[in-house]
Write an enzyme that holds these catalytic residues in place. Sequence first.
Site, PDB file in Angstrom:
ATOM      1  CG  HIS A  32     -35.407 -32.326  45.318  1.00 41.14           C
ATOM      2  ND1 HIS A  32     -35.933 -33.504  45.795  1.00 41.14           N
ATOM      3  CD2 HIS A  32     -35.064 -31.279  46.194  1.00 41.14           C
ATOM      4  CE1 HIS A  32     -35.842 -33.066  47.168  1.00 41.14           C
ATOM      5  NE2 HIS A  32     -35.665 -32.034  47.390  1.00 41.14           N
ATOM      6  CG  ASP A  69     -36.378 -36.609  44.887  1.00 35.90           C
ATOM      7  OD1 ASP A  69     -35.149 -35.933  44.259  1.00 35.90           O
ATOM      8  OD2 ASP A  69     -36.791 -36.298  45.826  1.00 35.90           O
ATOM      9  CB  SER A  77     -34.417 -32.304  50.606  1.00 37.58           C
ATOM     10  OG  SER A  77     -35.949 -32.115  50.426  1.00 37.58           O
TER      11      SER A  77
END
Length: 327
Positions: free
Chosen positions: A69, A99, A178
Amino acid sequence: MEQAQEPMPADTGDVLDSYSQTVMRVAAAVTPHVAAIEMTAQRRNGRVRVGAGSAVLFTEDGYLLTNSHVVVSTREGFAVFGDGSRMELELVGADPLSDLAVVKGSRPGIRPAEFGAAESLRVGQLVVAVGNPLGLAGSVTAGVVSGLGRAIPVWSGGNRRVIEDVIQTDAALNPGNSGGALADTHARIVGINTAVAGAGLGLAIPINATTRRIISALLSDGRVRRAYLGLVSTPMQLGSSAVIRTGLREGLRVVEVLPGSPAGTAGLSAGDVIVTAGGRPVSNAESLQRLLFADAIGRPLDLAVLRDGVELHLTAVPEEMTANGAG
């Protein structure tokens, strides 16, 4: 008269010092491998930032692992390491259904991180998160493994999958973490931080046998080919008679079979309970997904199924998953 406070146990300071020394040692070892990255895309008004986060250097020739993402809808960007060194990046491949993504830069003068094995983690174990939350490069937080075996539902096109064996930690994570590293006390990367699910709740994609296959596929092909059966299922406990018959305690109850799918062609119906696939017990969606990578495409898959108290053996031929969920 004030009540005298009880003295702190003599060993408390030693315990706290040991904890701090461990976190500092891991942080010093891991931080050099973690970069802040920005991914860009060409727009009418020029090149603009589309995604930002963290990434972990895992090869000597400049490959970094991050979240899918973070790089979505991009092809290039740049990375900045803690020592100030910068490299241009290009996207190698991304897999929204796990992901995970791999980006490539030039050969850095930095040794790559060492991957560990998330399978060895235990609830309560100390872990250290390194990333770039809110643009603050090289930020370090520490906590414990709060839970194991969590699952995150993800979608890509018409496909729904479950990211399996997700690590839950109370190490503080914020936007920008992230793609960053979750490390054990040996400074080995056991997870890639992926999401903030709520106050005090952080999640990380584990580094395990399944994700190693995904990373290998991204490096070699730029994508992950998966097999497709075309069913929706839910875990269930087997009744006593089924336990005696099969020797298993759990199975997968089929909730829906998509029309024209390999599962439908094989004769599966809603209400069936799958107990083994390819001779291996299946007790949740993750255990079935492990069998549905590229090498399963087009190869017969034997399914042991309970239907109305009777055990059946069906054969499905998985097809390749496509963007719309069809074979």
